[in-house]
Design a protein around this motif. Structure first.
Motif, short mmCIF file in Angstrom:
data_model
loop_
_atom_site.label_atom_id
_atom_site.label_comp_id
_atom_site.label_asym_id
_atom_site.label_seq_id
_atom_site.Cartn_x
_atom_site.Cartn_y
_atom_site.Cartn_z
N ILE A 20 0.73 -1.27 -0.13
CA ILE A 20 0.09 0.04 0.02
C ILE A 20 0.90 1.13 0.03
N ALA A 21 1.80 1.20 0.82
CA ALA A 21 2.76 2.50 0.84
C ALA A 21 3.56 2.55 -0.44
N LYS A 23 2.50 1.70 -3.53
CA LYS A 23 1.30 2.30 -4.43
C LYS A 23 1.27 3.77 -4.15
N SER A 24 1.16 4.14 -3.00
CA SER A 24 0.73 5.45 -2.68
C SER A 24 2.08 6.36 -3.15
N GLN A 25 3.19 5.76 -2.97
CA GLN A 25 4.46 6.77 -3.39
C GLN A 25 4.35 6.53 -4.77
N SER A 28 2.17 9.31 -5.90
CA SER A 28 2.70 10.67 -5.74
C SER A 28 3.76 10.95 -6.83
#
Length: 143
Positions: A20-21, A23-25, A28
């Motif tokens: 999840i982290a 994917k978020s990065q 961004s």
């Protein structure tokens, strides 16, 4: 069995949290790249506007004359067969007989005379390209 489950559960949860982290990065970074791309495009348009402001009036006339001559030639190729009674022929293929992929009689090409104008796709593509080029250059001038 229960100790195995209690040992594996944090590993699985940590792996899911890391995915999840990541994917978020990635999202961004993708957004940052899109913003940079738009900024570069905006800078390019502004540079084109600056150059267009420095353009001499004769350069603009040269561009207009070149475009009008090319468009005139495109139009002439369309109407010349009608104006000068040039016979226009279209090749048509009469397919021969084939059985199970074996061609028994050859294909014949017959030329059919046509009266009037023909629409050539290439000519309209050229005209479209020329007009897009001209108006694209004009777009850079507007503020």
């Amino acid at each position: 069995m229960m100790t195995l489950l209690t040992n594996i559960a944090p590993i699985i949860l940590g792996f899911v949290a890391k995915l999840i982290a990541l994917k978020s990065q990635a999202a961004s970074e993708n957004q940052k790249l899109m913003i940079q791309s738009l900024q570069v495009r905006n800078d390019s348009i502004n540079m084109a506007r600056d150059r267009a402001d420095k353009e001499s009036p004769m350069a603009a006339w040269n561009r207009r004359i070149i475009i009008l001559v090319i468009l005139g030639l495109v139009i002439f190729t369309q109407v010349a067969p009608v104006w000068f009674n040039v016979p226009t022929v279209i090749p048509t293929v009469i397919e021969g007989f084939s059985f199970l992929g074996i061609q028994l009689t050859p294909d014949e090409i017959e030329y059919i005379a046509v009266d009037g104008m023909l629409k050539f796709d290439e000519i309209f593509k050229w005209a479209t390209m020329i007009i897009e080029f001209y108006f694209g250059a004009q777009l850079a001038k507007g503020k």
